[in-house]
Design a protein around this motif. Structure first.
Motif: not given
Length: 308
Positions: A251-258, A262-266, A273-275
């Motif tokens: 949840x920490x990674x999913x809620x921290x924008x920075x 890093x897990x947003x891919x085209x 989408x977020x992977x």
């Protein structure tokens, strides 16, 4: 995989009626459809007189294509398949002669000779018990270097809907895998190796930067399992069934924008989408990861990232 049609399996032998011929061709098309799903067909090479050959005295592929009792979905699929995969061969393209004995008759097998000389696999309709074997054997005659006729017993590998082709598929995949020595090789062969995995464009950069075979082998071990899992995917992702310690981010990674970004891919369609789902792999650096996103609607899986 280059497949050459065994034209003897569609030639009139005086054995069948139109109803039986219709079923042979329909079963053959269904078999090809099943084979094509494995994404390993490069070409299906047909005899140049393919559309004029008859299984019975007056029924062949041409009649099958206009037969109102044949489901249109099979006819339409076969037409698309021919557009995509087929090319034609002629008896003038073979150097030797391949003779098969059928019911005490010597029959010239042009497709088998063509396949033998090019290391292809023949594909047959199930019109005779011979075509249900994994190999087709016959006498192959060719002029040797001394300009003398040289006759040997030779065999070609055969596929039909009477033959289990799982072993052939495994062998074909093994040959492709052995030819991969870098990330670039893997990227170029991704669609044939992993038909149920959809690679995002940035994965190309990930792989092109990786030239170490040992490292790529570790990546491919994980991709092989992903392909296996998603080839029978029912639209409900279960990480425990996938195995390989598949997990999602905290949840920490999913809620921290920075960290999240890093897990947003085209994806290939341009959407982003977020992977968060990932599996690890070892190699030249610790902490390697493959990020993926199940595509429930299409029962496939997007691969968004392969790297540190």
């Amino acid at each position: 995989m280059f497949l050459t049609l065994n034209e003897l399996s569609i030639k009139h032998m005086g054995l069948y009626n139109c109803s039986q011929a219709r079923k042979f061709i329909t079963d053959f098309v269904i078999f090809i459809q099943k084979l094509a799903k494995h994404n390993i067909i490069d070409e299906i090479i047909m005899p140049s007189d393919f559309f004029s050959i008859h299984i019975t005295g007056n029924y062949g592929v041409t009649q099958w294509l206009s037969d109102k009792s044949v489901d249109n979905k099979y006819k339409q699929y076969f037409k698309r398949l021919l557009d995509k995969y087929q090319r034609y061969f002629d008896k003038n393209e073979i150097e030797g002669e391949f003779i098969i004995q059928i019911a005490n008759l010597d029959c010239q097998a042009i497709g088998c000779a063509f396949a033998l000389e090019r290391d292809n696999i023949v594909i047959s309709l199930n019109t005779h018990k011979l075509w249900k074997n994994k190999t087709i054997s016959g006498k192959y005659t060719i002029l040797n270097d001394e300009e003398e006729l040289d006759t040997t017993i030779r065999s070609v590998e055969n596929l039909s809907n009477g033959v289990s082709f799982d072993e052939v598929i495994r062998s074909h995949r093994k040959n492709m895998l052995e030819g991969i020595t870098s990330g670039q090789d893997l990227w170029e062969k991704r669609e044939k190796l992993y038909p149920n995995l959809i690679f995002c464009e940035n994965v190309k950069d990930n792989l092109y930067q990786d030239s170490e075979k040992y490292h790529i082998m570790n990546v491919m071990t994980r991709l092989n399992r992903l392909q296996q899992y998603f080839s029978t995917y029912d639209g409900r992702y279960e990480p425990k069934k996938l195995g390989m310690n598949a997990r999602t981010e905290s949840d920490t990674v999913k809620k921290e924008p920075s960290l999240k970004n890093l897990r947003l891919f085209r994806k290939p369609d341009g959407s982003e989408e977020f992977f968060f789902n990932h599996i690890g792999f070892s190699g030249k650096y610790s902490g390697g990861r493959i990020y993926f996103l199940p595509d429930d609607a299409n029962k496939k899986c997007f691969i968004g990232y392969i790297g540190r």
